[in-house]
Design an enzyme around this catalytic site. Structure first.
Site, PDB file in Angstrom:
ATOM      1  N   TRP A 133      40.492  37.440  41.736  1.00 11.70           N
ATOM      2  CA  TRP A 133      40.328  36.455  41.559  1.00 11.70           C
ATOM      3  C   TRP A 133      41.529  35.516  40.998  1.00 11.70           C
ATOM      4  O   TRP A 133      41.681  35.458  40.333  1.00 11.70           O
ATOM      5  CB  TRP A 133      39.264  36.773  41.204  1.00 11.70           C
ATOM      6  CG  TRP A 133      38.512  35.051  40.642  1.00 11.70           C
ATOM      7  CD1 TRP A 133      38.276  33.999  41.137  1.00 11.70           C
ATOM      8  CD2 TRP A 133      37.535  35.351  39.463  1.00 11.70           C
ATOM      9  NE1 TRP A 133      36.853  33.463  41.009  1.00 11.70           N
ATOM     10  CE2 TRP A 133      36.943  33.055  39.316  1.00 11.70           C
ATOM     11  CE3 TRP A 133      37.983  35.095  38.299  1.00 11.70           C
ATOM     12  CZ2 TRP A 133      37.199  32.407  38.235  1.00 11.70           C
ATOM     13  CZ3 TRP A 133      37.410  34.155  36.427  1.00 11.70           C
ATOM     14  CH2 TRP A 133      36.728  32.896  37.321  1.00 11.70           C
ATOM     15  N   ASP A 215      37.441  43.733  34.031  1.00  8.03           N
ATOM     16  CA  ASP A 215      36.688  41.608  34.537  1.00  8.03           C
ATOM     17  C   ASP A 215      35.696  42.341  35.319  1.00  8.03           C
ATOM     18  O   ASP A 215      35.834  42.798  36.344  1.00  8.03           O
ATOM     19  CB  ASP A 215      37.908  40.785  35.630  1.00  8.03           C
ATOM     20  CG  ASP A 215      36.427  39.347  35.967  1.00  8.03           C
ATOM     21  OD1 ASP A 215      35.539  39.339  35.516  1.00  8.03           O
ATOM     22  OD2 ASP A 215      37.321  39.413  36.432  1.00  8.03           O
ATOM     23  N   LYS A 251      26.050  36.415  38.540  1.00 13.48           N
ATOM     24  CA  LYS A 251      25.610  36.931  39.576  1.00 13.48           C
ATOM     25  C   LYS A 251      24.741  37.406  39.982  1.00 13.48           C
ATOM     26  O   LYS A 251      23.403  37.850  40.889  1.00 13.48           O
ATOM     27  CB  LYS A 251      26.819  38.061  40.211  1.00 13.48           C
ATOM     28  CG  LYS A 251      28.198  37.390  40.076  1.00 13.48           C
ATOM     29  CD  LYS A 251      28.329  36.589  41.171  1.00 13.48           C
ATOM     30  CE  LYS A 251      30.333  35.638  40.659  1.00 13.48           C
ATOM     31  NZ  LYS A 251      30.584  34.980  41.709  1.00 13.48           N
TER      32      LYS A 251
END
Ligand code: KET
Length: 415
Positions: A133, A215, A251
């Site tokens: 990311w 993460d 999400k």
């Protein structure tokens, strides 16, 4: 002359620039496959029914007010979030060796984690996967990390994990280096290490004294089961690692703009908690003083109410299975169209994204000729696909692969 006149315009943030370009595009066939956000089969954003129900419940609760939360957030949220990632039977929780602090979604958790590692533990070295990311680099560089490296992760020719390369690069990391690991559903590749591979990664990291920072932005999106998706984090904890985990509820709860996140600290002993907690409190106090309550209240209510929690699990299953259907459909259609190359990686990858292998020219071609918006790395958000547009997208990818690499198109450099 204005004192601002010397400020140079910075580069666009690709993922948001693409979403804006998509919004501005008047073509009726346009498709947005850029930002990682869930869409229904009719292409609309989805408020999870359990979230809507909970919002109404909270809004009509007269006892809820708008006083400040504590600096480290809503306790019922951070404890539920910590339990969600470490597991209800976590030994670290039982021994009071783990706790969470609320953060401004996953990005905020990473930023607070980076600040803590830099200022309290004197860390300057960070390793993230190549690719990763794109904000990982910026967050750690902005914090003051001076030694930022990538480790190999993706084998472009085989379109799979470059596990040997990954281990070889981690082996070069100096003791104490912070290693960012994606807990599941790796962004952007959609490829996670197997359990056997995670064990080897843990062996190496233990041996080399590397510091794991997980993460966790997609818990539930890989397998449809949040417990299974937390396997790697829980395995590292079971091995006795001290670590940090950065959780996002953007999400898996569809709470993108509400910025509900949690930073979980796992320590060797409960005795370090008061000091670590106090320093995290001071970091947050200096950054934004205290977090917003709205999203955290929703997540806390859902996770702490068994019937609502079950409804949420059903939503996660539904989202992840729709993504899997789209993977199979896209692969089948590309094959049926005789698209050159092998497209099995689309079904082998997991989570929200597929790393298609399309090159930059092919991506530009898709944007310019077909109004299909995706990152220049070839990453697509699988949720942007639906039964109404998949035929169009498959044909466009087929055209871009057969023609796109040879066609020069006068594309907008901003994208
Ligand atoms: N970690 C990863 C791996 C990640 O993909 C994102 C968001 C985040 C953290 C941050 O999420 P937050 O909204 O702060 O909870 N990724 C999507 C959006 C973005 O780029 O900001 C994306 O990759 O499309």
């Amino acid at each position: 002359m204005s004192i601002y006149a010397k400020v140079e315009k910075g580069p666009a943030i690709e993922v948001f620039a693409l979403t804006q370009a998509f919004k501005d595009d008047s073509n009726q066939n346009k498709v947005n496959l850029s930002v990682g956000a869930y869409r229904t089969d009719s292409g609309a954003p989805w408020v999870l029914p359990v979230v809507r129900k909970t919002e109404i419940k909270i809004a009509s609760d007269e006892s809820v007010n708008h006083e400040y939360l504590p600096v480290t957030g809503l306790e019922s949220f951070t404890s539920a979030a910590t339990e969600l990632v470490l597991g209800a039977d976590s030994i670290a929780i039982k021994e009071n060796r783990a706790f969470g602090v609320q953060t401004i979604s996953g990005t905020g958790a990473l930023r607070v984690a980076a600040e803590f590692l830099h200022t309290q533990l004197n860390r300057n070295v960070v390793f993230y996967s190549n690719p990763t990311w794109e904000n990982h680099h910026k967050i750690f560089a902005d914090t003051g990390f001076t030694s930022l490296h990538s480790y190999r992760y993706w084998d472009q020719s085989k379109r799979q994990l470059d596990f040997k390369g990954m281990l070889a690069d981690l082996d070069q990391a100096p003791p104490g280096a912070v290693i960012i690991l994606h807990a599941c559903a790796h962004n952007p590749t959609g490829i996670d290490p197997t359990q056997e591979q995670w064990k080897e990664i843990a062996d190496l990291m233990e041996h080399k004294k590397l510091f794991p920072l997980f993460d966790s932005a997609y818990q539930g999106f890989a397998s449809g089961d949040p417990d299974r998706d937390a396997w790697a984090v829980r395995y590292f904890v079971s091995r006795g690692f001290e670590l940090l985990t950065c959780q996002s509820f953007a999400k898996n709860f569809g709470l993108y703009c509400e910025r509900a996140g949690n930073l979980t600290v796992v320590q060797q002993h409960a005795s370090t908690k008061p000091a670590v907690h106090s320093q995290l409190t001071l970091i947050i106090r200096g950054m934004y003083s205290n977090p917003p309550a709205y999203g955290a209240r929703i997540v806390s209510t859902v996770l702490n109410t068994p019937e609502l929690r079950q409804e949420w699990m059903d939503c996660i299953k539904l989202m992840s299975s729709r993504i899997r259907q789209m993977r199979a459909l896209l692969r089948d259609k590309l094959v049926a169209l005789g698209t050159p190359g092998n497209w099995d990686h689309i079904v082998n990858q997991i989570g929200m994204f597929s790393y298609t292998g399309l090159n930059e020219n092919q991506v530009r071609y898709l944007i310019k000729e077909y109004h299909i918006y995706l990152l220049k790395t070839g990453r697509i958000n699988m949720c942007g696909l639906n039964t109404g547009n998949i035929e169009y997208v498959a044909k466009a990818i087929n055209a871009s692969v057969t023609a796109g690499s040879n066609v020069s198109c006068p594309c907008d450099n901003k994208l």
